[in-house]
Design an enzyme around this catalytic site. Structure first.
Site, PDB file in Angstrom:
ATOM      1  N   SER A  95     -14.645  -8.648  12.369  1.00 47.27           N
ATOM      2  CA  SER A  95     -14.404  -6.983  12.498  1.00 47.27           C
ATOM      3  C   SER A  95     -14.456  -6.385  13.430  1.00 47.27           C
ATOM      4  O   SER A  95     -14.954  -7.241  14.927  1.00 47.27           O
ATOM      5  CB  SER A  95     -15.503  -5.631  11.800  1.00 47.27           C
ATOM      6  OG  SER A  95     -14.815  -4.674  12.064  1.00 47.27           O
ATOM      7  N   HIS A 145     -21.830  -4.803  14.904  1.00 49.08           N
ATOM      8  CA  HIS A 145     -20.903  -3.153  16.010  1.00 49.08           C
ATOM      9  C   HIS A 145     -21.922  -2.964  16.361  1.00 49.08           C
ATOM     10  O   HIS A 145     -22.287  -1.239  16.767  1.00 49.08           O
ATOM     11  CB  HIS A 145     -20.451  -2.583  14.950  1.00 49.08           C
ATOM     12  CG  HIS A 145     -19.005  -2.704  14.533  1.00 49.08           C
ATOM     13  ND1 HIS A 145     -17.878  -3.127  14.800  1.00 49.08           N
ATOM     14  CD2 HIS A 145     -19.073  -3.253  12.867  1.00 49.08           C
ATOM     15  CE1 HIS A 145     -16.777  -2.977  14.026  1.00 49.08           C
ATOM     16  NE2 HIS A 145     -17.984  -3.284  13.108  1.00 49.08           N
ATOM     17  N   HIS A 153     -13.533  -3.402  20.447  1.00 51.16           N
ATOM     18  CA  HIS A 153     -14.948  -4.315  21.014  1.00 51.16           C
ATOM     19  C   HIS A 153     -14.236  -5.211  19.538  1.00 51.16           C
ATOM     20  O   HIS A 153     -13.475  -4.610  18.525  1.00 51.16           O
ATOM     21  CB  HIS A 153     -16.557  -3.734  20.741  1.00 51.16           C
ATOM     22  CG  HIS A 153     -16.861  -3.077  19.628  1.00 51.16           C
ATOM     23  ND1 HIS A 153     -17.188  -2.248  19.804  1.00 51.16           N
ATOM     24  CD2 HIS A 153     -17.748  -3.648  18.885  1.00 51.16           C
ATOM     25  CE1 HIS A 153     -17.661  -1.750  18.301  1.00 51.16           C
ATOM     26  NE2 HIS A 153     -18.181  -2.852  17.610  1.00 51.16           N
TER      27      HIS A 153
END
Length: 528
Positions: free
Chosen positions: A116, A46, A135
């Site tokens: 994720s 992330h 995303h």
């Protein structure tokens, strides 16, 4: 070089996540997919500065939301290629024969086995105009169940790893993936390598990482022919030859070499020596198959020890203990002495006592054992000495026993009955002890009254009242205002998220400790 693809489920519909905020209903997914499949970036942990590619398709399958992405950053692939070339474990190759040797794919699968999805919080109403999906990230382990990342050179090979995907769904994914790669801006991957190394270090210390990966692999129905090592045993014996060079020891692994220690079948073994010989022969045969190799846990030279697996050792131990004959204690010649008699040692006075008894009653004293003396067990003293109970000591009779009405603590009749019980008791010591306790209680109440009166007197004489602020625990509303919830939810498991989940438990424990401290202080004040 050929393209590098990654695929996996971002969520599994039939499994509930550990946290309620991670739940992703299927109707919400279908609604967002119908609104338009916006191209999503693919990054690492992330980190928006570590974008390595783009998502080529999101698909609503029967098992869950499936994602297919492509890694396009050449800078990132150069780093992976250098790491794979210097890793001894990756250079040894995969132990599974059907897998082709691919150091880059194996390095990616070992470093980033989780997927994720970063999405909008469902309860947040301030982000109605923004897209729901933000995303997709490759990470060490995902927070949602079943989020496993499979890297490969072809999309069809990745889809074949998942047994939960039907043939029709595989055709749907292959037809819907945008295989035409567009230009990628290398400036999107501008992350510091030290940041990536720190993230990898933090991920390696997550305690439930490998159990979570094993569970995710089972939920997705992944076959054993994958580069992910999550399902392998945590302790492995690596066969290597040690070559000492100066003060360093270099371990060179041999591809395809395995140390297979077979456990002996204890059910067909009928003797201890046969079991030990069979286990020794098995170990010797396994060592003969490995020429010029020395295991890391090899036995020292000039030693008679035999190294066995734990299961084989306990099996041999059970066989050894089960074949030992049962030892029966010998039978005593003399009968056991009963508790009614006490055997005393022989003394010279025994014969004299017998003679006196015979002269007293004018009859010879017949004894079964003339050399032993038996004395009866002492009886109850009251019967032996003719003790009689005094007239004052009678059976207690309370008035409450004959009454039909019931009374409970706090009622006036109950207190009267309790007092009557105490009056009927003639034990002076018990009465004195109760009087002392009452006197101490009265004195303590008097001291408390004096302190309260003194405080009232001081407060009345002081013209100004000083207010001392007290520290109080924040309420739930104050906590929410002080630390607002993030609007974007990242579903990767990090040490920060683990500590955040344990914060609620720590607050309840702190409140319990505070109450316990106040209670102990009150008890100490009463004792003093």
């Amino acid at each position: 070089m050929s393209k590098v693809w990654v695929g996996g489920f971002l969520c599994v519909y039939g499994e509930e996540p550990s946290e309620e905020c991670l739940a992703l209903p299927r109707d919400t997914v279908q609604k967002e997919l119908r609104s338009g499949n916006i191209p999503l970036p693919l990054n690492i942990n992330h980190n928006e500065k570590a974008t390595i590619g783009m998502v080529r398709g999101l698909f609503d399958l029967e098992h869950g939301l499936f994602c297919v992405a492509q890694i396009q950053s050449q800078t990132f692939m150069d780093i992976i290629r250098n790491i794979a070339s210097k890793s001894k474990l990756i250079a040894a190759g995969s132990v599974i024969e059907p897998l082709p040797p691919d150091p880059e794919i194996e390095c990616l699968s070992s470093s980033f086995p989780g997927l994720s999805l970063s999405s909008k919080v469902l309860q947040d109403e301030n982000l109605d105009g923004k897209p729901f999906f933000h995303h997709v990230s490759v990470c060490g382990v995902g927070r949602r169940p079943g989020t496993i990342a499979i890297f490969g050179r072809e999309i069809s090979w990745i889809l074949d790893r998942f047994s939960c995907i039907s043939e029709s769904e595989k055709r749907q994914v292959l037809e819907g993936v945008n295989v035409y790669s567009q230009g990628f801006d290398e400036n999107l991957f501008s992350a510091d390598l030290y940041d990536l190394l720190a993230d990898s270090l933090d991920t390696s210390y997550i305690r439930k990482r490998f159990p979570k990966l094993q569970l995710d692999k089972q939920l997705c129905g992944l076959s054993k022919c994958t580069y992910i090592k999550a399902s392998e045993p945590p302790v492995e014996i690596i066969v290597a030859t040690g070559k000492v060079a100066g003060d360093q020891v270099q371990l060179t692994t041999e591809p395809g070499s395995e140390l297979a220690v077979e456990t002996c079948d204890v059910s067909v073994v009928h003797g201890n020596y046969d079991a030990v010989e069979s286990a020794t022969a098995t170990t010797a045969m396994s060592n003969q198959n490995l020429p010029n190799t020395t295991p890391l846990l090899s036995s020292p030279p000039f030693s008679d020890c035999v190294f066995l697996p734990k299961d084989a050792f306990f099996s041999l131990l059970n066989v050894t203990t089960g074949q030992q004959p049962k030892v029966v204690p010998p039978v005593s010649v003399h009968p056991p002495v009963t508790e009614q008699y006490q055997m005393l040692p022989y003394s010279e006075s025994a014969a004299k006592i017998a003679e006196q008894e015979s002269n007293r009653y004018h009859s010879p004293c017949q004894t079964m054992y003339p050399y032993w003396q038996y004395s009866p067990v002492p009886q109850y003293p009251a019967v032996l000495h003719g003790y009689r109970q005094p007239k004052t000591f009678k059976k207690r009779h309370f008035q409450s026993d004959s009454e039909d009405e019931l009374s409970f603590p706090g009622d006036p009749e109950y207190t009267k009955k309790r007092r009557r019980h105490k009056v009927d008791n003639d034990d002076d010591k018990e009465m004195a002890r109760e009087k002392n306790d009452l006197r101490e209680l009265v004195d303590m109440i008097g001291m408390l009254r004096q302190e309260i009166n003194a405080l009232k007197h001081v407060r009345a004489q002081s013209p100004q009242r000083h207010v001392v602020p007290m520290e109080t625990l924040p309420t739930i509303e104050e906590k929410g205002a002080a630390s607002p919830k993030p609007s974007i939810l990242n579903a990767s498991l990090t040490p920060e998220t683990v500590n955040r989940s344990l914060a609620g438990q720590n607050e309840s424990m702190d409140l319990l400790k505070l109450n316990k401290k106040l209670f102990v202080d009150a008890l100490n004040k009463m004792d003093s």
